[in-house]
Write a protein that holds these residues in place. Structure first.
Motif, PDB file in Angstrom:
ATOM      1  N   GLU A 197       0.849  -1.196   0.000  1.00  0.00           N
ATOM      2  CA  GLU A 197       0.000   0.000   0.000  1.00  0.00           C
ATOM      3  C   GLU A 197       0.880   1.239   0.000  1.00  0.00           C
ATOM      4  N   VAL A 198       0.553   2.167  -0.865  1.00  0.00           N
ATOM      5  CA  VAL A 198       1.366   3.366  -1.024  1.00  0.00           C
ATOM      6  C   VAL A 198       0.485   4.611  -0.865  1.00  0.00           C
ATOM      7  N   ALA A 199       0.980   5.545  -0.059  1.00  0.00           N
ATOM      8  CA  ALA A 199       0.302   6.846   0.076  1.00  0.00           C
ATOM      9  C   ALA A 199       0.910   7.798  -0.938  1.00  0.00           C
ATOM     10  N   THR A 243      -1.894   4.492   9.384  1.00  0.00           N
ATOM     11  CA  THR A 243      -3.020   4.839   8.518  1.00  0.00           C
ATOM     12  C   THR A 243      -2.473   5.552   7.274  1.00  0.00           C
ATOM     13  N   LEU A 244      -3.364   5.673   6.287  1.00  0.00           N
ATOM     14  CA  LEU A 244      -2.993   6.383   5.058  1.00  0.00           C
ATOM     15  C   LEU A 244      -2.548   7.814   5.360  1.00  0.00           C
ATOM     16  N   LYS A 245      -3.336   8.474   6.198  1.00  0.00           N
ATOM     17  CA  LYS A 245      -3.066   9.870   6.544  1.00  0.00           C
ATOM     18  C   LYS A 245      -1.705  10.000   7.251  1.00  0.00           C
ATOM     19  N   GLN A 246      -1.449   9.090   8.195  1.00  0.00           N
ATOM     20  CA  GLN A 246      -0.168   9.128   8.918  1.00  0.00           C
ATOM     21  C   GLN A 246       1.002   8.907   7.963  1.00  0.00           C
ATOM     22  N   ALA A 247       0.832   7.957   7.049  1.00  0.00           N
ATOM     23  CA  ALA A 247       1.917   7.647   6.113  1.00  0.00           C
ATOM     24  C   ALA A 247       2.204   8.849   5.219  1.00  0.00           C
ATOM     25  N   ALA A 248       1.150   9.488   4.716  1.00  0.00           N
ATOM     26  CA  ALA A 248       1.354  10.646   3.836  1.00  0.00           C
ATOM     27  C   ALA A 248       2.080  11.753   4.599  1.00  0.00           C
TER      28      ALA A 248
END
Ligand code: 8DG
Length: 132
Positions: free
Chosen positions: A10-12, A48-53
């Protein structure tokens, strides 16, 4: 890889727009595939996606951004993996200067201009959507 499941990565990918332009980065030369992309990277376990971004942008650009909502998902397969790209609308605070930290170069691209020819293939529909 007969009978073996490919791993899913999974990639942000951050979609940062300002004044009709979008921020793109050039992948480091030693990290194929070569080309331009939306800044971001792989989710770490438990993230989470948000954290990764937000983490990736801090690592790559040295800026604090606020990641908001997921815009698109695009899944593509390479020889070794299934890559699930998750594009997230992200805000760069006014006045934040972008300083590449990890050997990447960044640039603002006008969405009224033709798409950069070296934009990675899976990202091209996203540019088209943003340019509409
Ligand atoms: N960040 C990003 N990656 C993209 C985009 N489009 C696309 O196909 N990719 C692919 C390229 C890579 O195969 C993968 C992202 O991996 P990466 O190498 O950038 O991730 P990372 O920074 O966490 O790197 P790593 O050092 O942990 O390997 O997703 C995009 O717009 N942004």
């Amino acid at each position: 890889m007969v009978g073996k499941m490919k791993k899913t990565i999974e990639v942000a990918a951050a979609v940062i727009r300002r004044d009709g332009r979008v921020l793109l980065s050039t992948r480091p030369e030693d990290k194929p595939p070569a080309g331009r992309e939306f800044p971001g990277g792989k989710l770490e376990p438990g993230e989470t996606l948000k954290q990764a971004a937000e983490r990736e942008l801090r690592e790559e650009l040295g800026v604090g951004v606020v990641a908001l909502d997921e815009l698109f998902r695009i899944t593509h397969e390479t020889e070794h993996a299934v890559i699930r790209l998750r594009f997230i609308r992200t805000v760069l605070p006014e006045g934040e200067a972008v300083t590449p930290l990890e050997g990447q170069s960044f640039g603002w691209f006008d969405l009224k201009e033709p798409m950069p020819p070296d934009l990675l293939a899976p990202d091209r529909p996203v540019w088209e959507f943003l340019a509409e």
